[in-house]
Design a protein around this motif. Structure first.
Motif, short mmCIF file in Angstrom:
data_model
loop_
_atom_site.label_atom_id
_atom_site.label_comp_id
_atom_site.label_asym_id
_atom_site.label_seq_id
_atom_site.Cartn_x
_atom_site.Cartn_y
_atom_site.Cartn_z
N LYS A 264 -2.10 68.97 31.93
CA LYS A 264 -1.24 69.43 33.02
C LYS A 264 0.05 70.04 32.49
O LYS A 264 0.70 69.48 31.60
N ASP A 366 -2.01 71.98 25.38
CA ASP A 366 -3.23 71.58 26.08
C ASP A 366 -4.19 70.88 25.12
O ASP A 366 -4.14 71.06 23.91
N GLU A 395 -2.56 61.57 30.20
CA GLU A 395 -3.55 61.73 31.28
C GLU A 395 -4.96 61.73 30.70
O GLU A 395 -5.81 62.58 31.03
N ASN A 398 -8.57 62.55 32.09
CA ASN A 398 -9.11 63.91 32.25
C ASN A 398 -9.97 64.36 31.08
O ASN A 398 -10.70 65.34 31.19
N GLY A 693 -0.93 64.72 39.51
CA GLY A 693 0.02 65.52 38.75
C GLY A 693 1.24 65.99 39.53
O GLY A 693 2.09 66.66 38.97
#
Length: 803
Positions: A264, A366, A395, A398, A693
């Motif tokens: 994110k 990322d 996170e 994900n 998010g």
């Protein structure tokens, strides 16, 4: 004396690169890596008994003129002589023992060799470094350099030979190293400043309850080179609790840098802000946020070649000056700073940022810069490099789906035919190989049709694979010889699809399934990575330690098994620091999203619950649905029954532009005075852009209403996951449906209560949440959940809001 190590290849590529960025030749480098090894070995075996292959060479360089200057200076002012040596190493492809020793450097290419008039300057420099080192260490007065180029399509060979006197090689190498020492000095001076500031750095806040223990867990994980799987509820301060001990470990020499990896954009900003906070307290630390090429490109259309892009033209002639300027003047390299200096020096901002990252202590980016096999930063993670980095993976829930996607590959029959039509009349051999590939896919499609199922698993695709490999070779030949054109761009895109397919095929093991399906009548063959744990673990081995954390990493054993955890790795469940009395938790009876119970009556019951909840206190609420279709049905029922209420309604749709998304969120963060009505209700989709998010604090959001258990749709892929894990341990339903679905529920619930001052409610509208299979998944901080009916929900909410 400090020592710096660098490979010969990295040295010459960094100092001697010149000219343009040109992605038209990108396939040449990719295929050279894949095919080059085989041809290297073939050439080496053919060279005879006096040819030695893969000879390791290493030389430690010390600038003797500096030592002389320091000794002279120390006569009158005694000081400790503090020097830096540089060890340059690598492997010569071949050394021929003859009357004159020959250093042989072999390079694979798809270029026409008859068009090559001289060797690539960087390739030649690599060979000259080996020649210098070998001549120096063996007392040779002269030595020959041989550049051997092999066409990887035809296996044709062309050689360039030149004999050098040792004296000229020595002079050339000395000049090369003096240029490099400018960068070494800058880097060493910086590390002294950085490490000194880290020793003085203290935690920037008063520790919250349990936070100091969390920092200790992260630090010990790094020291022991393990992985840590961390369930960190919102409010524990997981960003600073992972960043701070990582910085301390870097200052102690336990790692060279850290990567903060996330899916994110907003969490990248939080990480950058955390480091900036510590800078304000005296920390010296260089950090960069890597922005995707499509977002940071200055051109309206991203075409990375010098004919189309002025920033690509001559990029390498200017980029080192740009780097030195930026690195010696700033420490925080966000997107705006990168763009400012890229404009100043007229260089590609994306490639510029990647080069700057080499000198950074923290790289915020990322997931794909570590995990994607085609995007991962080879400059840090090339095979053979020692682990130097700490991986902070935010996170992390994900990463399961991202890992599956990155390590799966598709071959689309329509794409084969499309390219066959595109090259018609241009390359007969390529057309034949495309047709051969199409015929093999037709055979597989026939088997799928005869199975009368929506998908079919294949155990053996060897015939197709042989056809694809031949096609791949011819595609490279076409790309090398075809000038710029729309056809070439189309073929290049298809080439990368084929390249990825073959790469993934080589990775396949028992964690993969090969299956075929139809997508809008297009036949697709997929190499599906059911369990990405092996591939993800292999990536994380390139680091010193990995910290995987999330506010919704439950159940932790599920994520540990799919994200590459080992038995010896650690798990921590951080305690929530929020006051449980500030969050009301309610489980609604009598409603569900089960398919067999759907209908107008069910939609009206759900609408009734929503109405009772939002009527209990004026404020802003979001309600999350399992699909757009279900959302629309309940929205219609709500409007029919309660449309006259003094509540503004917003609705998420599946075609929202970025501006529409921003406007949607702005309604929740706007002040009450800006709104004609004081209550706001947003209808959203579970697992969508507004359920994860976003950070709406205080009165911006006081209620999250979750309709359904989040179970994903039944589809081919989920059914394959279910069967795969059923065959292993009988847990297929949980792995394919229950666990991924419940994570969406946790994420949506987490939109409420973002700070210690917040108060809000979470309502679960599905009686299945009362089943033991779901209750055992509830976070430990979900205490005192109250069961409510449509008749009691209003009374219970009044008690909560008026407490």
């Amino acid at each position: 004396m400090r020592n710096v190590q660098i490979s010969v290849r990295a040295l010459v590529e960094f100092l001697l690169r010149e000219g343009d960025i040109d992605n038209r030749m990108a396939h040449d480098a990719v295929s050279a890596m894949q095919e080059g090894g085989r041809l290297h070995r073939k050439i080496q075996r053919s060279m005879g008994g006096n040819y030695r292959s893969e000879v390791p060479l290493s030389y430690t360089y010390i600038d003797m003129s500096r030592i002389s200057d320091m000794i002279e200076d120390s006569v009158d002012n005694p000081i400790n002589i503090d020097m830096t040596s540089v060890t340059v190493d690598g492997r010569a492809d071949g050394i021929i023992d003859d009357e004159i020793t020959v250093i042989d450097e072999i390079k694979g290419t798809y270029r026409h060799l008859d068009k090559m008039e001289y060797p690539d300057p960087v390739h030649l420099a690599q060979a000259k470094c080996y020649a210098f080192i070998y001549a120096k260490q063996n007392g040779l007065l002269n030595i020959e350099v041989q550049m051997t180029y092999v066409n990887m399509d035809t296996e044709e060979i062309k050689r360039f030979n030149h004999t050098y006197f040792f004296a000229e090689l020595e002079q050339w190498f000395e000049a090369l190293m003096k240029e490099y020492m400018k960068w070494v000095d800058m880097e060493q001076d910086w590390k002294i400043k950085r490490d000194g500031s880290i020793k003085l750095a203290s935690f920037p806040y008063d520790y919250r309850e349990g936070q100091k223990e969390l920092v200790t867990h992260v630090y010990h994980t790094i020291v022991h080179s393990k992985k840590l799987f961390l369930e960190a509820p919102t409010g524990v301060g997981k960003t600073i609790a992972t960043v701070f001990p990582s910085i301390k470990a870097i200052g102690e020499g336990k790692a060279q840098r850290m990567f903060y990896l996330t899916a994110k954009t907003i969490t990248r900003t939080v990480a950058s802000d955390t480091i900036e906070l510590m800078r304000k307290n005296g920390l010296r630390f260089k950090s960069i946020i890597l922005t995707a090429k499509d977002k940071i490109c200055f051109m309206e259309e991203r075409i990375c070649n010098p004919d189309a892009c002025p920033y690509a033209k001559g990029h390498f002639d200017r980029v080192n000056d740009a780097m030195f300027d930026l690195l010696t003047h700033k420490e925080d390299y966000d997107r705006e700073t990168i763009e400012e200096y890229a404009h100043k020096y007229n260089v590609c901002p994306f490639e510029f940022a990647l080069d700057i990252s080499l000198f950074c202590d923290a790289i915020i980016c990322d997931y794909n810069y570590l995990f994607d096999p085609h995007v991962s930063l080879k400059r840090f993670f090339a095979e053979g490099r020692q682990p130097e980095s700490i991986f902070l993976i935010d996170e992390a829930h994900n990463l399961v789906d991202r890992g599956r996607n990155m390590y799966s590959a598709d071959l689309n029959k329509e794409h084969v035919l499309k390219n066959k039509r595109a090259v018609k009349g241009m390359d007969a051999t390529l057309s034949r190989r495309l047709e051969s590939c199409n015929k093999e896919m037709l055979k597989l499609r026939k088997e799928l049709d005869e199975s009368h199922n929506s998908y079919k698993i294949f155990e053996d695709i060897s015939a197709l694979l042989r056809s694809v490999e031949r096609l791949y070779d011819r595609l490279m030949h076409f790309l090398e010889n075809e000038g710029p054109s729309s056809v070439r761009e189309e073929v290049l895109e298809f080439y990368f699809e084929i390249s990825h397919f073959l790469y993934i095929y080589e990775l396949m093991d028992d964690k993969y399934i090969i299956y075929a399906f139809k997508n809008r009548d297009e036949f697709v063959l997929r190499l599906f990575c059911v369990d990405p744990s092996g591939n993800l673990s292999e990536c994380m081995r390139k680091g010193v330690s990995s910290i995987l954390f999330s506010a919704t990493l439950l159940p932790i054993q599920y994520y540990k098994s799919l994200l590459g955890g080992e038995d010896s790795d650690y798990e921590v469940y951080a305690n929530s620091t929020f006051d449980p009395n500030k969050r009301g938790l309610y489980l609604a009876e009598g409603v569900t999203t089960r398919y067999t119970e759907r209908g107008k009556a069910q939609y009206e019951k759900i609408a009734g619950y929503i109405h009772e909840i939002v009527s209990a206190r004026e404020g802003r609420y979001m309600v999350f649905f399992p699909s757009y279709s279900f959302l629309d049905n309940v929205f219609d029922s709500y409007n029919e029954c309660y449309g006259d209420d003094d509540i503004r309604l917003l609705i998420q749709n599946d075609r929202m532009s970025e501006k529409e998304r921003e406007d949607f969120l702005a309604e929740f963060s706007a002040s009450d005075e800006m709104n004609a009505k004081s209550s706001l209700l947003g209808f959203c989709v579970l697992g969508g852009i507004f359920s994860e998010g976003i950070d709406l604090q205080g009165e911006s959001l006081i209620g999250s209403i979750i309709v359904g258990t989040g179970i994903p749709m039944v589809c081919e892929e989920n059914e394959l996951i279910k069967k795969y894990f059923d065959d292993i341990d009988g847990e297929g339903m949980k792995y394919a449906y229950i666990y991924p679905g419940f994570n969406k529920v946790l994420q949506a619930a987490g939109r409420v209560i973002r700070t210690h001052e917040d108060t809000g409610i979470v309502a679960l509208l599905d009686y299945r949440f009362g089943y033991s299979s779901y209750r055992q998944l509830f976070p430990r901080e979900w205490k005192n959940i109250k069961r409510v009916s449509i008749d009691t929900v209003s009374r219970e909410l009044d008690l909560f809001w008026n407490a």
